[in-house]
Design an enzyme around this catalytic site. Structure first.
Site, PDB file in Angstrom:
ATOM      1  N   TYR A   2       0.450  -1.280   0.154  1.00 13.23           N
ATOM      2  CA  TYR A   2       0.018   0.190   0.390  1.00 13.23           C
ATOM      3  C   TYR A   2       1.298   1.538   0.133  1.00 13.23           C
ATOM      4  O   TYR A   2       2.067   1.063   0.503  1.00 13.23           O
ATOM      5  CB  TYR A   2      -0.495   0.076   1.562  1.00 13.23           C
ATOM      6  CG  TYR A   2      -1.075  -0.810   1.237  1.00 13.23           C
ATOM      7  CD1 TYR A   2      -2.968  -1.660   0.357  1.00 13.23           C
ATOM      8  CD2 TYR A   2      -2.395  -1.827   2.374  1.00 13.23           C
ATOM      9  CE1 TYR A   2      -3.743  -2.616   0.342  1.00 13.23           C
ATOM     10  CE2 TYR A   2      -3.303  -2.528   2.446  1.00 13.23           C
ATOM     11  CZ  TYR A   2      -3.795  -3.442   1.747  1.00 13.23           C
ATOM     12  OH  TYR A   2      -4.654  -3.817   1.419  1.00 13.23           O
ATOM     13  N   HIS A 158     -11.963   1.733   7.873  1.00 15.57           N
ATOM     14  CA  HIS A 158     -10.497   1.120   7.752  1.00 15.57           C
ATOM     15  C   HIS A 158      -9.726   0.239   8.469  1.00 15.57           C
ATOM     16  O   HIS A 158      -8.757  -0.737   8.186  1.00 15.57           O
ATOM     17  CB  HIS A 158      -9.528   2.241   7.570  1.00 15.57           C
ATOM     18  CG  HIS A 158      -9.620   2.642   5.868  1.00 15.57           C
ATOM     19  ND1 HIS A 158      -9.714   4.601   6.407  1.00 15.57           N
ATOM     20  CD2 HIS A 158      -9.842   2.465   4.952  1.00 15.57           C
ATOM     21  CE1 HIS A 158     -10.088   4.450   4.770  1.00 15.57           C
ATOM     22  NE2 HIS A 158     -10.146   3.805   4.029  1.00 15.57           N
ATOM     23  N   ARG A 188      -7.847   8.330  -6.196  1.00 23.31           N
ATOM     24  CA  ARG A 188      -6.154   7.345  -6.271  1.00 23.31           C
ATOM     25  C   ARG A 188      -7.487   6.267  -6.823  1.00 23.31           C
ATOM     26  O   ARG A 188      -8.264   6.059  -6.908  1.00 23.31           O
ATOM     27  CB  ARG A 188      -6.483   7.063  -4.764  1.00 23.31           C
ATOM     28  CG  ARG A 188      -7.692   7.131  -4.463  1.00 23.31           C
ATOM     29  CD  ARG A 188      -7.199   5.649  -2.474  1.00 23.31           C
ATOM     30  NE  ARG A 188      -6.019   5.382  -2.151  1.00 23.31           N
ATOM     31  CZ  ARG A 188      -6.007   4.065  -2.516  1.00 23.31           C
ATOM     32  NH1 ARG A 188      -7.765   3.879  -1.549  1.00 23.31           N
ATOM     33  NH2 ARG A 188      -5.153   3.261  -2.033  1.00 23.31           N
ATOM     34  N   ASN A 190      -7.324   1.541  -6.580  1.00 22.12           N
ATOM     35  CA  ASN A 190      -7.713   0.995  -5.441  1.00 22.12           C
ATOM     36  C   ASN A 190      -8.133  -0.326  -6.364  1.00 22.12           C
ATOM     37  O   ASN A 190      -8.778  -0.537  -7.508  1.00 22.12           O
ATOM     38  CB  ASN A 190      -8.773   1.159  -4.216  1.00 22.12           C
ATOM     39  CG  ASN A 190      -8.814  -0.554  -3.483  1.00 22.12           C
ATOM     40  OD1 ASN A 190      -7.390  -0.036  -2.458  1.00 22.12           O
ATOM     41  ND2 ASN A 190      -9.146  -1.207  -3.143  1.00 22.12           N
ATOM     42  N   GLU A 230     -10.567  -0.142  -8.816  1.00 20.14           N
ATOM     43  CA  GLU A 230     -11.977   1.198  -8.650  1.00 20.14           C
ATOM     44  C   GLU A 230     -11.260   2.354  -8.679  1.00 20.14           C
ATOM     45  O   GLU A 230     -10.090   2.957  -8.090  1.00 20.14           O
ATOM     46  CB  GLU A 230     -11.915   0.631  -7.379  1.00 20.14           C
ATOM     47  CG  GLU A 230     -12.849  -0.367  -6.806  1.00 20.14           C
ATOM     48  CD  GLU A 230     -13.031  -0.465  -4.885  1.00 20.14           C
ATOM     49  OE1 GLU A 230     -13.581  -1.592  -4.770  1.00 20.14           O
ATOM     50  OE2 GLU A 230     -12.300   0.279  -4.339  1.00 20.14           O
ATOM     51  N   TYR A 281      -6.312 -11.179   3.114  1.00 18.57           N
ATOM     52  CA  TYR A 281      -6.990  -9.509   3.221  1.00 18.57           C
ATOM     53  C   TYR A 281      -8.382  -9.348   1.302  1.00 18.57           C
ATOM     54  O   TYR A 281      -9.578  -9.104   1.790  1.00 18.57           O
ATOM     55  CB  TYR A 281      -6.667  -8.296   3.866  1.00 18.57           C
ATOM     56  CG  TYR A 281      -7.545  -7.036   3.195  1.00 18.57           C
ATOM     57  CD1 TYR A 281      -8.217  -6.862   4.685  1.00 18.57           C
ATOM     58  CD2 TYR A 281      -7.621  -6.106   2.228  1.00 18.57           C
ATOM     59  CE1 TYR A 281      -9.592  -6.178   3.761  1.00 18.57           C
ATOM     60  CE2 TYR A 281      -8.351  -5.515   2.280  1.00 18.57           C
ATOM     61  CZ  TYR A 281      -9.085  -4.543   3.012  1.00 18.57           C
ATOM     62  OH  TYR A 281     -10.254  -3.798   3.582  1.00 18.57           O
ATOM     63  N   LYS A 282      -7.712  -9.377   0.309  1.00 22.75           N
ATOM     64  CA  LYS A 282      -8.188  -9.445  -0.776  1.00 22.75           C
ATOM     65  C   LYS A 282      -9.108 -10.913  -0.989  1.00 22.75           C
ATOM     66  O   LYS A 282      -9.924 -10.510  -2.404  1.00 22.75           O
ATOM     67  CB  LYS A 282      -7.519  -9.113  -1.791  1.00 22.75           C
ATOM     68  CG  LYS A 282      -6.909  -7.564  -1.229  1.00 22.75           C
ATOM     69  CD  LYS A 282      -5.842  -6.775  -2.487  1.00 22.75           C
ATOM     70  CE  LYS A 282      -5.418  -5.847  -2.869  1.00 22.75           C
ATOM     71  NZ  LYS A 282      -5.630  -4.531  -2.989  1.00 22.75           N
TER      72      LYS A 282
HETATM   73  C1  HEM Z   1     -13.515   9.621   3.016  1.00 22.24           C
HETATM   74  C2  HEM Z   1     -13.102   8.522   1.646  1.00 22.24           C
HETATM   75  C3  HEM Z   1     -12.449   6.603   1.535  1.00 22.24           C
HETATM   76  C4  HEM Z   1     -13.419   5.044   2.667  1.00 22.24           C
HETATM   77  C5  HEM Z   1     -15.020   6.453   2.866  1.00 22.24           C
HETATM   78  C6  HEM Z   1     -12.767   4.514   1.538  1.00 22.24           C
HETATM   79  C7  HEM Z   1     -13.305   3.204   2.673  1.00 22.24           C
HETATM   80  C8  HEM Z   1     -13.333   2.168   2.796  1.00 22.24           C
HETATM   81  C9  HEM Z   1     -13.725   0.832   3.261  1.00 22.24           C
HETATM   82  C10 HEM Z   1     -14.925   0.583   3.229  1.00 22.24           C
HETATM   83  C11 HEM Z   1     -12.613  -0.391   3.085  1.00 22.24           C
HETATM   84  C12 HEM Z   1     -13.290  -1.653   3.320  1.00 22.24           C
HETATM   85  C13 HEM Z   1     -12.539  -2.311   4.523  1.00 22.24           C
HETATM   86  C14 HEM Z   1     -13.213  -3.156   4.648  1.00 22.24           C
HETATM   87  O1  HEM Z   1     -12.486  -4.258   4.017  1.00 22.24           O
HETATM   88  O2  HEM Z   1     -13.949  -3.290   5.377  1.00 22.24           O
HETATM   89  C15 HEM Z   1     -11.546   0.652   2.344  1.00 22.24           C
HETATM   90  C16 HEM Z   1     -10.464  -0.226   1.957  1.00 22.24           C
HETATM   91  C17 HEM Z   1      -8.839   0.886   1.835  1.00 22.24           C
HETATM   92  N1  HEM Z   1      -8.338   1.228   1.201  1.00 22.24           N
HETATM   93 FE1  HEM Z   1     -10.325   3.269   2.212  1.00 22.24          FE
HETATM   94  N2  HEM Z   1     -11.966   4.960   1.870  1.00 22.24           N
HETATM   95  C18 HEM Z   1     -11.772   6.098   2.162  1.00 22.24           C
HETATM   96  C19 HEM Z   1     -10.414   7.306   1.992  1.00 22.24           C
HETATM   97  C20 HEM Z   1      -9.508   6.072   1.449  1.00 22.24           C
HETATM   98  C21 HEM Z   1      -7.766   6.356   0.875  1.00 22.24           C
HETATM   99  C22 HEM Z   1      -7.945   8.660   1.047  1.00 22.24           C
HETATM  100  C23 HEM Z   1      -6.808   5.859   0.944  1.00 22.24           C
HETATM  101  C24 HEM Z   1      -5.791   6.269   0.601  1.00 22.24           C
HETATM  102  C25 HEM Z   1      -4.250   5.155   1.288  1.00 22.24           C
HETATM  103  C26 HEM Z   1      -7.292   4.860   1.325  1.00 22.24           C
HETATM  104  C27 HEM Z   1      -6.958   3.761   1.063  1.00 22.24           C
HETATM  105  C28 HEM Z   1      -7.610   2.056   1.383  1.00 22.24           C
HETATM  106  C29 HEM Z   1      -6.680   1.061   1.400  1.00 22.24           C
HETATM  107  C30 HEM Z   1      -5.711   0.392   0.994  1.00 22.24           C
HETATM  108  C31 HEM Z   1      -7.880   0.123   1.565  1.00 22.24           C
HETATM  109  C32 HEM Z   1      -7.391  -1.461   1.675  1.00 22.24           C
HETATM  110  C33 HEM Z   1      -7.945  -2.317  -0.250  1.00 22.24           C
HETATM  111  C34 HEM Z   1      -8.070  -3.184  -0.404  1.00 22.24           C
HETATM  112  O3  HEM Z   1      -6.623  -3.238  -0.219  1.00 22.24           O
HETATM  113  O4  HEM Z   1      -8.170  -3.995  -1.338  1.00 22.24           O
HETATM  114  N3  HEM Z   1      -8.951   4.808   1.671  1.00 22.24           N
HETATM  115  N4  HEM Z   1     -11.500   1.713   2.075  1.00 22.24           N
END
Ligand code: HEM
Lengths: 311, 211
Positions: A2, A158, A188, A190, A230, A281-282
């Site tokens: 990440y 998160h 960004r 994802n 995404e 996790y994924k």
């Molecule tokens: C306000 C905006 C954001 C929302 C609503 C949001 C929402 C979420 C949600 C719901 C998850 C899934 C968590 C789970 O497993 O239950 C997630 C995963 C994640 N988010 Fe965010 N997020 C936001 C912004 C960001 C930002 C700015 C970053 C920047 C680094 C970030 C990094 C991540 C990462 C690295 C994951 C894991 C994703 C993966 O490996 O598939 N998020 N986020």
């Protein structure tokens, strides 16, 4: 691994998903039908806490104005004071309503406009130096539940993400988001993977789609396994001072992805070096080895060109 | 699939800052104009420990409520001996809730909240406090008694209390659930999600993880 991969959401390359603020593509009408079906089955996929109404109107305005400007052949918006007329030709909608008056719309403002916009949406309230997920519509998600997460703050929703907290990623990301200015959106990317081109990989329905993961064999990786990217954007909302977070999901099969040699090569390297925590996790654990093996033929150790676009 | 990292551990809520949706620690006297102390079961012992650290005027402005929940031994007389300005005893959490709502509705700015008992009890009381608009920073919680969890099944949305095992079968829809570490303060529950969705014939061993 990440990173805090955030950049201004400015137009890039004609015809790409970055050309317009909100990308509308050939799947528009079918994705909107899919959303309506999911909502019929499970209305909890769309929720808005009572104080989020103003942010809902902000959202409606932002999406209507952006789409009418970007795609005038498909969408039109005309205003006569508070009386607005919205025409969405692909969906056959022609509605007149009073801006700010919810009783003049068939749904709340956020639900109304996001039933006409591809991708999931979270609407965040900003207070106490944090962001709170106080509204959203989530029908095409990578395994998280709006109904469970609603009301949580940035660190709480998160919490399940491995490794990133320890790297300080969420602290830095939140700081950035709190300072996003109106008119200067950010974005960004994802990614994760999904079996079959299924949009609704929700935890609610996990007991129905989870078994698809065991249908992957070395022979069918090309058609069964999809990369799920995404495109996440961040928009300051002018009246409510909330933040709009659209999550637009794009799916591509390994077959189609590897028709761009650079992509096949890159994905082979990314998957091959993914830490175990992220594999779990994924949700890739049961089919990632077959996928890496399948992709290996595209990776001869060659150098790839910078950026994500095909050569 | 190895889901163990999702299950969290006992420290999930009570230790690491990042997950501390309900920061459980040790009850300490706070400065305040009024104290509301809610103790369930073995939480009575946490109140007696708190009393070792308080001055006597502390109890002059204190509501102390005891919810014995049939947990022996009963500590009513020991708690009464602290001489709180107001003492209440309600047999169970369900019976306590209407009273708790009334106390919260009438609480003034400057009131401090202390909650102790099982994690479920703390979660539900905090949920009520949140609904009443009480600032969580003016509250302390200490877990006493078993580490059982209250969970919500993400599939059918049914709640189950006092979950001690991993996995657990949903008492509403029958799906075999992994009890995750992901916790919602709004729902006062951990999330339960199907543990064997990939292959339902695979039945993991049941362990007493939260007792
Ligand atoms: C306000 C905006 C954001 C929302 C609503 C949001 C929402 C979420 C949600 C719901 C998850 C899934 C968590 C789970 O497993 O239950 C997630 C995963 C994640 N988010 Fe965010 N997020 C936001 C912004 C960001 C930002 C700015 C970053 C920047 C680094 C970030 C990094 C991540 C990462 C690295 C994951 C894991 C994703 C993966 O490996 O598939 N998020 N986020």
């Amino acid at each position: 691994m990440y990173a805090v991969n955030l950049e201004p959401h400015t137009p890039v390359k004609k015809g790409s998903v970055f050309e317009f603020p909100f990308d509308v593509d050939e799947h528009y009408v079918s994705e909107m039908k899919d959303r309506a079906l999911v909502l019929d089955e499970d209305p909890l996929r769309c929720q808005s806490l009572p104080h989020m109404e103003a942010a809902g109107w902000d959202t409606l305005e932002l999406i209507m104005e952006s789409k009418a400007a970007a795609y005038p052949e498909h969408f039109s918006l005309s205003k006569d004071g508070d009386k607005w007329r919205w025409i969405n030709r692909p969906m056959g909608i022609d509605d007149t309503f009073i801006f700010g008056n919810t009783s003049t719309l068939p749904y709340g403002p956020m639900e109304y406009i996001t039933r006409q916009a591809q991708g999931d949406f979270a609407v965040l309230d900003q207070r106490d130096g944090n962001l709170w997920m106080d509204a959203g519509i989530v029908t095409t998600q990578a395994d998280w539940s709006l109904d469970f997460d609603i009301g949580m703050n940035f660190f709480e929703w998160h919490a399940p993400v491995p490794l990133a907290h320890e790297l300080g990623i969420f602290k830095r990301a939140l700081k950035f988001l709190l300072n996003v200015q109106h008119g200067k959106p950010a974005r960004r990317l994802n990614w994760t993977m999904t079996i079959n081109p299924r949009l609704d990989t929700s935890p609610e329905n996990y007991h129905k789609w989870g078994k698809d993961r065991l249908t992957v064999t070395p022979e069918n990786v090309g058609e069964k396994v999809y990369l799920r990217v995404e495109l996440q954007t961040f928009w300051r909302l002018p009246r409510s001072n909330g933040l709009l977070f659209p999550i637009r999901c794009y799916l591509i099969s390994m077959e189609e992805l590897s028709s761009i040699p650079k992509w096949g090569c890159r994905l082979h390297r990314v998957l091959g070096s993914l830490p175990q925590e992220l594999r779990d996790y994924k949700g890739l654990t049961s089919y990632i080895d077959d996928t890496v093996a399948w992709l290996s033929k595209f990776d001869q150790g060659q150098e790839t060109s910078p950026g994500t676009f095909p050569d | 699939m190895d889901n163990s990292h999702l299950a969290g551990n006992d420290d999930y809520i009570e230790g690491e800052e990042r997950f501390s949706q309900i920061p459980c620690s040790t009850l300490e006297p706070m400065d305040g104009t009024c104290h509301i102390i809610l103790a369930q079961g073995e939480g009575a012992l946490a109140v007696l420990d708190l009393a070792k650290k308080t001055s006597s005027d502390f109890w002059q402005k204190t509501h102390l409520a005891y919810v014995p929940d049939n947990i022996e031994p009963n500590r009513t007389s020991q708690l009464q001996d602290l001489n709180p300005r107001w003492f209440y005893e309600w047999p169970t959490l369900d019976a306590a809730l209407p009273h708790v709502r009334e106390i919260f509705a009438n609480s003034k700015q400057g009131s401090r909240l202390y909650v102790t008992g099982t994690h479920s009890f703390i979660g539900i009381i905090f949920q009520q406090a949140h609904n009443a608009g009480i600032d969580p920073y003016e509250a302390l919680a200490e877990r006493r008694g078993p580490k059982t969890r209250r969970i919500q099944c993400v599939h059918c949305k049914g709640f189950m209390d006092n979950v001690a095992t991993q996995p657990v079968t949903c008492s509403h829809c029958g799906v075999l659930l992994l009890v995750r570490g992901h916790y919602s303060r709004r729902l006062a529950a951990y999330q339960g999600v199907c543990i064997n969705a990939e292959d339902t014939s695979e039945i993991p061993e049941t362990k007493e993880l939260f007792s």
